[in-house]
Enzyme design. Structure first.
Site, PDB file in Angstrom:
ATOM      1  CB  CYS A  87      15.147  52.610  96.119  1.00  0.00           C
ATOM      2  SG  CYS A  87      16.566  51.500  96.195  1.00  0.00           S
ATOM      3  CG  HIS A 102      13.805  47.885  99.450  1.00  0.00           C
ATOM      4  ND1 HIS A 102      12.998  48.711  98.686  1.00  0.00           N
ATOM      5  CD2 HIS A 102      15.066  48.410  99.349  1.00  0.00           C
ATOM      6  CE1 HIS A 102      13.725  49.669  98.150  1.00  0.00           C
ATOM      7  NE2 HIS A 102      14.986  49.510  98.531  1.00  0.00           N
TER       8      HIS A 102
END
Length: 395
Positions: free
Chosen positions: A87, A343
């Site tokens: 991430c 995201h």
């Protein structure tokens, strides 16, 4: 310390389920948008760094970096690289670009972050994300991100003797803050504000348990999107720029919380924040706003102690004091964060930097912090395995 590297332009797509977009169109729009914002031609770019977590798993396309040539043929024969740190892939691309400029080998660099996640169903997304775990002991045994961060929540409750009934209202406040600020951000995936009371009063079928104690409204989103920056050597910069004062990336054990690393404190993030602030000769009190990694609400809560705005074990004090809300002394995730802005993994870190850049340029997408001078980005990959932190400052 001054790195001598500035951001001179940024692009940020809408985040969400982007029908009609592909990994390729997201890339093309990002590079063209950033160049347009920076008001420079592609010929002035010395290299391209691309943050992309898993184009192979999500889109059957590895080796995505060189698509920059397809997007802008004038970039042909420029060096192009892809970074992957789960991430934090986008922030890693930025940090690599900074090092390229600091080395003297490049003067102007394009950084792109992108991910197209919604082409897969939930099972496919879950499998793709599980590749960021320690596969032999976690991913292969159906351990996923919600499992790991639920373990973090449980470890924190056990360490400090809190109950789930105490934790839920604090997490609901974080969710509510995200939804409310996202509603002001035209690029955010979710545009409907919700109060903490709204969230807490939802029946279980509307807010199901994902992995105890984390519920649906504690989890970030499956998203598509891209973002891009133009970085350049400060000796070339015009007045339209923001300085990257310092950065640090702290790696930690690949396995989950509670094995080789703490399950109640985000050690890697705290280490990276401390190094980045010291590198900029600043304290957390000098920061005007922060974009931090809220992949789950518990992550944001524990980042309050990691960045130094609340004591460990009493992170909720940052909420109760109002410090992290839009009118507080250190607003956190005014963009809506991963929780509500979205995201798209590889785009996340670049998007966080782009958002802070626009805030410091007084051109915010959504709520503008008055006279914002310094911003902090805290972007976490995996179970705290890659902790990328940057400090940005306006002139």
């Amino acid at each position: 310390m001054d790195l001598g590297v500035n951001i001179i332009g940024a692009y940020h797509s809408s985040f969400g389920k982007l029908e009609g977009e592909t990994l390729y169109t997201l890339y093309e729009k990002a590079v063209k948008g950033a160049l347009q914002d920076a008001e420079i031609e592609a010929a002035a770019i010395d290299g391209v760094f691309v943050g992309n977590y898993s184009g192979g798993a999500f889109n059957r396309q590895e080796n995505i970096a060189s698509y920059g040539v397809n997007a802008i043929p004038e970039l042909r024969h420029k060096p192009m690289y892809r970074t992957e740190t789960a991430c934090s892939s986008g922030s890693s691309a930025i940090h690599m670009a900074i090092m390229a400029i600091k080395s003297g080998m490049m003067k102007r660099v394009l950084v792109v972050g992108l991910e197209k996640m919604t082409d897969l169903d939930i099972a496919g997304v879950t499998e793709a994300l599980a590749l960021a775990t320690y596969w032999p002991e976690e991913g292969s045994k159906s351990v996923t991100a919600p499992c790991m961060f639920a373990d973090l929540a449980k470890g924190w409750m056990k360490k400090y003797n809190y109950t789930e009934e105490q934790l839920r209202p604090w997490l609901a406040q974080i969710s509510s803050k995200a939804y409310t600020t996202a509603a002001e951000n035209p690029l955010a995936q979710l545009q409907k504000p919700k109060s903490a009371e709204d969230i807490l009063s939802l029946p279980d079928e509307k807010n199901p348990m994902i992995y105890q104690p984390l519920r649906l409204h504690d989890c970030s989103l499956v998203s598509d999107g891209s973002a891009a920056l133009v970085l350049e050597d400060a000796t070339l910069s015009s007045g339209k720029s923001v300085a990257i004062k310092s950065f640090y990336s702290a790696a930690d054990y690949l396995d989950s919380f509670g094995k080789s690393k703490s399950d109640y404190f985000l050690e890697g993030a705290a280490f990276a924040v401390d190094k980045a602030l010291k590198g900029a000769a600043l304290k957390i009190e000098d920061i005007s706003l922060a974009e931090v990694h809220d992949c789950f609400t518990i992550t944001e809560l524990l980042l309050y102690s990691a960045i130094g705005i609340a004591p460990a074990g009493r992170e909720f004090e940052a909420l109760e004091s109002g410090k992290v809300f839009p009118d507080g002394t250190l607003p956190v995730n005014l963009s809506g964060g991963l929780k509500a802005k979205g995201h798209p993994i590889g785009a996340t870190g670049v998007g966080m930097h782009a958002y802070i850049y626009k805030q410091l340029m007084q051109e915010a997408w959504g709520h503008q912090v008055k006279d914002a001078q310094r911003g902090l980005v805290v972007n976490i990959g995996g179970s705290g395995t890659s902790n990328a932190v940057s400090v940005l400052e306006s002139f």
